[in-house]
Design a protein around this motif. Sequence first.
Motif, PDB file in Angstrom:
ATOM      1  N   UNK A   1       0.840  -1.193   0.000  1.00 32.47           N
ATOM      2  CA  UNK A   1       0.000   0.000   0.000  1.00 32.47           C
ATOM      3  C   UNK A   1       0.868   1.233   0.000  1.00 32.47           C
ATOM      4  N   UNK A   2       0.384   2.230  -0.683  1.00 32.59           N
ATOM      5  CA  UNK A   2       1.136   3.474  -0.796  1.00 32.59           C
ATOM      6  C   UNK A   2       1.309   4.156   0.540  1.00 32.59           C
ATOM      7  N   UNK A   3       2.358   4.914   0.714  1.00 29.66           N
ATOM      8  CA  UNK A   3       2.588   5.608   1.975  1.00 29.66           C
ATOM      9  C   UNK A   3       1.507   6.646   2.224  1.00 29.66           C
ATOM     10  N   UNK A   4       1.265   6.891   3.477  1.00 25.58           N
ATOM     11  CA  UNK A   4       0.246   7.874   3.851  1.00 25.58           C
ATOM     12  C   UNK A   4       0.669   9.274   3.421  1.00 25.58           C
ATOM     13  N   UNK A   5      -0.241  10.040   2.867  1.00 29.33           N
ATOM     14  CA  UNK A   5       0.077  11.360   2.340  1.00 29.33           C
ATOM     15  C   UNK A   5       0.148  12.371   3.471  1.00 29.33           C
TER      16      UNK A   5
ATOM     17  N   UNK B   1      -6.034  18.533   2.622  1.00 32.58           N
ATOM     18  CA  UNK B   1      -4.951  18.918   3.530  1.00 32.58           C
ATOM     19  C   UNK B   1      -5.295  20.184   4.298  1.00 32.58           C
ATOM     20  N   UNK B   2      -5.894  21.159   3.591  1.00 39.66           N
ATOM     21  CA  UNK B   2      -6.277  22.386   4.287  1.00 39.66           C
ATOM     22  C   UNK B   2      -7.392  22.134   5.295  1.00 39.66           C
ATOM     23  N   UNK B   3      -8.311  21.232   4.944  1.00 37.80           N
ATOM     24  CA  UNK B   3      -9.383  20.898   5.877  1.00 37.80           C
ATOM     25  C   UNK B   3      -8.816  20.312   7.170  1.00 37.80           C
ATOM     26  N   UNK B   4      -7.737  19.534   7.053  1.00 43.10           N
ATOM     27  CA  UNK B   4      -7.127  18.922   8.247  1.00 43.10           C
ATOM     28  C   UNK B   4      -6.360  19.968   9.048  1.00 43.10           C
ATOM     29  N   UNK B   5      -5.502  20.726   8.383  1.00 44.46           N
ATOM     30  CA  UNK B   5      -4.624  21.652   9.094  1.00 44.46           C
ATOM     31  C   UNK B   5      -5.345  22.892   9.598  1.00 44.46           C
TER      32      UNK B   5
ATOM     33  N   UNK C   1      -5.809  18.606  13.219  1.00 47.27           N
ATOM     34  CA  UNK C   1      -4.359  18.805  13.096  1.00 47.27           C
ATOM     35  C   UNK C   1      -3.620  18.142  14.254  1.00 47.27           C
ATOM     36  N   UNK C   2      -4.141  18.298  15.481  1.00 42.51           N
ATOM     37  CA  UNK C   2      -3.518  17.660  16.641  1.00 42.51           C
ATOM     38  C   UNK C   2      -3.596  16.137  16.528  1.00 42.51           C
ATOM     39  N   UNK C   3      -4.719  15.635  15.991  1.00 37.17           N
ATOM     40  CA  UNK C   3      -4.858  14.187  15.807  1.00 37.17           C
ATOM     41  C   UNK C   3      -3.825  13.652  14.821  1.00 37.17           C
ATOM     42  N   UNK C   4      -3.572  14.412  13.759  1.00 40.59           N
ATOM     43  CA  UNK C   4      -2.577  13.982  12.791  1.00 40.59           C
ATOM     44  C   UNK C   4      -1.164  14.063  13.376  1.00 40.59           C
TER      45      UNK C   4
ATOM     46  N   UNK D   1      -5.149  11.273   9.207  1.00 39.50           N
ATOM     47  CA  UNK D   1      -5.681  12.462   8.548  1.00 39.50           C
ATOM     48  C   UNK D   1      -7.178  12.468   8.467  1.00 39.50           C
ATOM     49  N   UNK D   2      -7.836  11.555   9.175  1.00 46.34           N
ATOM     50  CA  UNK D   2      -9.294  11.534   9.200  1.00 46.34           C
ATOM     51  C   UNK D   2      -9.731  11.163  10.604  1.00 46.34           C
ATOM     52  N   UNK D   3     -11.004  11.387  10.916  1.00 40.24           N
ATOM     53  CA  UNK D   3     -11.485  11.097  12.260  1.00 40.24           C
ATOM     54  C   UNK D   3     -11.508   9.608  12.555  1.00 40.24           C
TER      55      UNK D   3
END
Length: 787
Positions: free
Chosen positions: A26-30, A78-82, A88-91, A97-99
């Motif tokens: 599987x591809x690396x996490x973005x 990415x902007x939605x997360x940061x 952002x703290x969860x990441x 990168x998701x709940x």
Amino acid sequence: MAGSKMSVLLAVVWVLSVVLTGPTQAGPEMDPYKILGVTRTASQAEIKKVYKRLAKEWHPDKNKNPGAEDMFIKITKSYEILSNEDKRANYDRYGQTDDTQPYGSGRYGHRHDSFYFDESFFNFPFNSKNHRDFADSKYTLHFNQYVNEVVPDSYKRPYLIKITSDWCFSCIHIEPVWKEVVQEMETLGVGIGVVDVGYERRLANHLGAHRTPSILGVINGKVTFFHYAVAKEHLRQFVEDLLPQRLVTDKNDVQFLNSWHELNKPHVLLFDQVPVVPLLYKLTAFAYKDYLQFGYVDQGLSETANLQKQFNINTYAPTMLVFKENIDKPADIIQAKGMKKQIIDEFMSNNKFLLAPRLVNQKLFDELCPVKQFHRRRKYCVLLITRDEETFSFGNQAFLSFASTNTKEVVRFAYVYQQLQQPLCDILMQNKDSAQSPPQVVILERRNAAGKALFKPVTAWNGSEEDKQRLVEELERLQKDPSILTHDAMLPELNNEFASMFVIRWIYASYDYLSEVIDDILHNNWREMMPLLSLIFSALFILFGTVVIQAFSDSSEDKQTKPKAKDGTKAENGSADTSTSSRPPKKNFVEVTELTDITYMSNLVKLRPGHMNIVLVLTDASKNILLSKFAKEVYSFTGSLTLHFSFLNIDKHSEWMNTLLEYAQDAMQIDADEDDGGNHKIDYTGYVLALNGHKKYLCLFKPVYTGEDLDSKSSEDEGGTSAGRSRSSSRDDHPPRKSNRSRSISTLQIHHKLDRLGLWMERLMEGTLPRYYIPAWPGLDKITPCK
């Protein structure tokens, strides 16, 4: 047989190896930080700035790169997360990168001990009607439902509507935020709607929504589009901005409470410890704006300490007070730590009217004195007909005091000013000369909506004890025997005393319309603006077209004999044959300047916003021919004050041209296709550049030979061959000797390079040409001739 078994066994082993080794591949996490190109310590302002730049660069409408849409989705995610501190703290803590799961395929990378099948493997991640991430079905709007229900209801509460469709990639990413906002806003009283473009195209066009996803607000029947990043805070602020700004006043408390007489409304005060007015209170103020006046008191301010002490306010819970005619004592009070919408609505509904309101319009009259429906639901209205002079104040106050002691639900008290509601007073008063008659008390009962009513004049009213006793006796008789109302009449419709003048209403309507137009212009909704722009230009043409034509008609008649001589001179110099055009070229009226290091700053870099420079690329050999053709093609567009016309000599400034097209990668890709192998330089003769200096983009016109050869098929082959080499013919190391015939063919080809320039200019004015954005214009050293 053994071979077939061996092949089956090998196939099974291969399938198992794919299943078992698939998760490890599987591809690396973005990483959202890498996608946006910011550090982990970047502030929200820096993240927002970078996001706006990248979103503009990779937006699929502007970037035609095949991977632009995927990159745009990654940037938005990415902007939605940061931009969300929790996500952002969860990441930062867990790398998620998701709940619920890591971004991309990372969740499969740690499951080596067993098989794992995600149900999303068997489903498409689109907003299909059968399976959606968020159940929008109960909010789905249809055209008739919007017109008949949503628009009338928008005068009491704002609506938040999402425009979506099946197979909408971007709709997937706003779904979690939309779900969270809907759950909060619906609890506060905001209306929610969803329009599926695939099934309700008519409603989407009616709303002016031409792309998905879109979010818009509807209030007072007016549609406003949401133009910012889809975040919870932005949508919440958008709903607050929809509401009128003067719903909740911050005036002095005494001035605020004393205005009940002028406004003819009860006043509501909310005491709370937060400095900002809660959105729930603003929505309540909008819903009951026609009945109540709202004010807010911040308990954290020292200036409000005396007011809190006066009304004995509890500082630990929000408190709401309703004041009617008596401003020293609240008529009703409610206090709760967590106020719910249902409790507040019930509280407001029970205090919509003053104890004795003034009849100022027909709507208030219908609600205070409703039409009789059933025998047990009779409503009687005790009406005082008086005046607003000082001499009548004692009687008016006595009537108010009498109304405050009323405990019967079937009786309502109200008063009316004779001079403001003269038709009604003439019917109800016994003395037809109402201008000289004293105040009168009348009891009436409305029978139907057409205006029929039964009434009885009770007594002349001056506020004495005898008048009060006589009114009490009549009300007791009425309760026992309703037949005492012996008079009947058709009541006229009341005048609207608070209706603004026509000029004021027109000014307000014009202001709302202009604000909507300015908002559309700022956000470049040109498709929605086309009908308005067409109307404006049509009006300007009708008003000024005739005057302009008449002003120039005399001068044009004097010069009718001169174009023929000029045309002959141009033909001798090798210019275009004017017989190919019905409009003779008027070169004197087309101002074309050369783009050099002297004119570079004023004609391009410092060009005013909205202005554009049309630059023709030519050589010394083709200068006269191309300028003549260029002037003829752009002549019809010289009336625009935002267009400027220049030419660039490629023999002097080839380095600037190459540098400019290196910045515009898309344009370089287009031009690279024309290079036969990269063995010679590209000939830009006949190219036209539309340069927008302020927004830093260009539109490119490439010459296309459309002229016919002088002879038939044989000369067509020859002309096609020479046309393919026309770009390098002027720069060959060993140019061949040309005959008069070949020279005329070459001249004809150069002349026809700008044949389609007029069509290209029309597309440029319509805004339908592709735009190539560049980070900065080439420096002055690129425009200076190399010596």
